[in-house]
Structure formats: structure tokens, C-alpha cells
Design an enzyme around this catalytic site. Structure first.
Site, PDB file in Angstrom:
ATOM      1  N   GLU A  68       0.820  -1.216   0.000  1.00 40.65           N
ATOM      2  CA  GLU A  68       0.000   0.000   0.000  1.00 40.65           C
ATOM      3  C   GLU A  68       0.848   1.257   0.000  1.00 40.65           C
ATOM      4  O   GLU A  68       0.474   2.269  -0.611  1.00 40.65           O
ATOM      5  CB  GLU A  68      -0.958  -0.018   1.203  1.00 40.65           C
ATOM      6  CG  GLU A  68      -2.145  -0.933   1.053  1.00 40.65           C
ATOM      7  CD  GLU A  68      -1.793  -2.415   1.129  1.00 40.65           C
ATOM      8  OE1 GLU A  68      -2.571  -3.240   0.594  1.00 40.65           O
ATOM      9  OE2 GLU A  68      -0.743  -2.746   1.723  1.00 40.65           O
ATOM     10  N   HIS A 137     -10.802  -6.262   8.283  1.00 40.94           N
ATOM     11  CA  HIS A 137     -11.311  -5.984   6.940  1.00 40.94           C
ATOM     12  C   HIS A 137     -12.706  -5.363   6.969  1.00 40.94           C
ATOM     13  O   HIS A 137     -13.443  -5.451   5.991  1.00 40.94           O
ATOM     14  CB  HIS A 137     -11.365  -7.274   6.101  1.00 40.94           C
ATOM     15  CG  HIS A 137     -10.035  -7.886   5.816  1.00 40.94           C
ATOM     16  ND1 HIS A 137      -9.341  -8.590   6.766  1.00 40.94           N
ATOM     17  CD2 HIS A 137      -9.268  -7.892   4.701  1.00 40.94           C
ATOM     18  CE1 HIS A 137      -8.196  -9.025   6.243  1.00 40.94           C
ATOM     19  NE2 HIS A 137      -8.129  -8.608   4.987  1.00 40.94           N
TER      20      HIS A 137
END
Length: 333
Positions: A68, A137
Site C-alpha cells: 500500500e 477488513h
């Protein structure tokens, strides 16, 4: 104040509206490209980028390594060099891995270059509970991003706004964060085929009312309107405001409503403590305290990680029944 009134008879899903808006922007502007994990041949973890690689090729729909930091760093460098990247972080939870690039680089470059640098990067991500995706998540971390000067943050609740806000984000010369809610991707709504913008920084009144104002965004817009429809049978008319943009915040629309209804509830799916609702409530108290007939009500999730268990997760997320119960108490105060 705006009241949404889409007259389009063409109904498509929220996720499809996002994809269509992105494809049309890529068609219109060769400087727009996409980068992220599995956005290419796989079309993204939720199908948000499906078909774009076939249409625009590997150079404009770029599969990246699982990093990321690298994804946002790539976007930041490309944006400051004149391109308009759309970089995807699969789950909102993963922004934490890239916070240095988002907060210390992308958000600050324009300021540190005296306004001479532009950084037209759009970060897309997916937030929210409801899929039993567990604690790593399923989070809603928008309050963290709204705290950072230099970032714009949007979180649409429906298909029309999903397309229009995405177009506005891509065209903006500042770093924007576009937050989808995973549970809304299949929600259908009226969406024009043509390119259009929903302005960043403008809230919408999705349900007018005179008794209680509910200020919310994202998935909670639908829980709030469900509760409001049920409350109407008891003679309680709720005005539901969809913020749409979280930073900058359209507090003017909220204050105007508070001055009419005199009772306010602030609602979000994110954890209640330290959430965006606290900031909104504070600004209402500063600007409209003399108009309030009752303390401001706040609803958010409990102060715990998102449970994996479907039964526990269902209880963790605020719902229409809880909203209705709390509005009745607020209306009676």
C-alpha cells in the site's frame, strides 16, 4: 441546502455506477489511470474495476505488488508530475499501512510548495461491516482521514452520488479519498449515462421533516430513512441529511436544519468514541445551541473491534430499530 431529485429512469448498481464513471473519465482524459492490487485482469476484489483492463490495457490499469505504501507513493509521484491517478486500496483497513504516504506526503505537498504544486490523486477504498470479514477488513476509519488538512474525503450512499462524486474527485486538483461501502455495492439507483458531477462539500436532504434531524452518511443513510418512514406513522417526521462529503463538511445545511427542527441526532457506523459525529455535534452546539430543545443525540458502533460472528456483527452495527427507539426518546425530551 439541496434535496436530491434524480429523474433518471435508468437504474444500475452502486458498484456499476462507480465503474462507469471511472471508465468515462479514462475515456475523456488520457492522463487518468488506475493502479492497485488486482485491479487489472481480476477487476478488483469487489469487481469495481471489471472490464477496464480489457478496454484500456496494462499501461492504464496497473496491477501492483502487495504494498500500500508503494501504491500511494506511485500515485503521489504521478500526480505531482501531471497525471491523474486513481489508486485503490482494497480495504479501508489497509490505509493504515500507507498513512505516511497519505498524511505526510500527499496531503502536505501543495502546502509545502506554496500552492504551486497540484496533486490530483484519488484514493479509492472500501469500508464498513456486514460481510463477516472480521476485525481487520471491516472498519470505518474516515474520522482519521478527516482530521488531516489537505485531504478531501467523500462517502456516497447511493449509485447517483457514487458516479457523480467520483467524477468530481478525479477532476479535483487535490488529493481525495473516495470511500465505498461494501454493503452498498449492489444497491440500485437512477444514474444518467452522461458524465456529471456531484459537488464536493455539498450535503443533501434525502428526506424532509420538521421534528428531528438525523445527520448521517454512507450505509447509515438507509437505516435512517427506514427508521424515519416507520416513525412517520407515529407522527414524528424526521429530516435525514446525507453528508455525502465528510471533508470539507457542509455544516451550513446541518445548522439550517437544526434551527428548524430543534432536535438533532448524529449517526454513523464507525465507533462512536472519537468519531465524526463528535465533531458534528460540537459544531452544532457552537452554532445553533440556542435553537436546541434537547441534547444532541449520538449513535455509533460500540468501542470494540468489528466481530467476525454474523450474529454479533449484526448487533454491533447501528440499525433502524435502535435509531427509531432513540429518536422517540429525543422527540419526547
Amino acid at each position: 441546502m439541496t434535496v436530491t431529485a434524480d429523474t433518471s429512469e435508468r437504474n444500475i448498481a452502486y458498484g456499476a455506477a462507480f465503474t462507469e464513471g471511472l471508465a468515462q473519465m479514462m475515456e475523456a482524459d488520457p492522463d487518468v489511470f488506475v493502479a492497485g492490487e488486482d485491479v487489472g485482469r481480476a477487476g478488483g476484489v469487489f469487481g469495481s474495476f471489471r472490464g477496464l483492463n480489457d478496454r484500456f490495457g496494462d499501461m492504464r490499469v496497473v496491477d501492483t505488488p502487495i504494498s500500500e505504501q508503494a501504491i500511494v507513493g506511485l500515485g503521489t509521484g504521478a500526480a505531482v508530475s501531471g497525471l491523474r491517478p486513481v489508486v485503490d486500496l482494497m480495504f479501508m483497513d489497509f490505509i493504515l499501512v500507507a498513512m505516511d504516504q497519505i498524511v505526510n506526503q500527499a496531503a502536505k505537498l501543495k502546502y509545502m510548495f506554496g500552492g504551486k504544486a497540484t496533486l490530483p490523486m484519488t484514493i479509492t477504498t472500501s469500508a464498513g461491516a456486514g460481510l463477516s470479514a472480521a476485525a481487520q477488513h471491516s472498519q470505518s476509519l474516515e474520522a482519521m482521514l478527516c482530521h488531516i488538512p489537505g485531504l478531501k474525503v467523500v462517502m456516497p450512499s447511493g449509485a447517483y452520488d457514487a458516479k457523480g462524486l467520483l467524477v468530481s474527485c478525479i477532476r479535483d486538483d487535490n488529493p481525495t479519498v473516495f470511500v465505498k461501502h461494501k454493503r452498498l455495492l449492489g444497491l440500485r439507483g437512477g444514474v444518467p449515462e452522461d458524465l456529471y458531477e456531484v459537488p464536493i462539500g455539498s450535503a443533501a436532504v434525502v428526506r424532509p421533516g420538521d421534528d428531528v434531524t438525523i445527520v448521517t452518511y454512507g450505509r447509515m443513510v438507509h437505516e435512517a430513512t427506514t427508521a424515519a418512514d416507520a416513525l412517520a406513522s407515529d407522527g414524528i417526521e424526521c429530516e435525514v441529511i446525507d453528508l455525502r462529503t465528510l471533508q470539507p463538511l457542509d455544516i451550513g445545511t446541518v445548522i439550517e436544519s437544526a434551527q428548524r427542527t430543534n432536535r438533532i441526532m448524529v449517526l454513523h457506523e464507525a465507533v462512536r468514541f472519537g468519531g465524526l459525529g463528535a465533531e458534528i455535534a460540537s459544531q452544532i452546539a457552537e452554532e445553533a445551541f440556542d435553537y436546541l430543545d434537547a441534547p444532541i443525540e449520538r449513535i455509533g458502533a460500540p468501542f470494540s473491534p468489528v466481530p467476525f460472528s454474523p450474529a454479533l456483527e449484526k448487533e454491533w452495527v447501528p440499525n433502524a430499530a435502535l435509531i427509531g427507539e432513540r429518536v422517540r426518546s429525543l422527540a419526547a425530551a
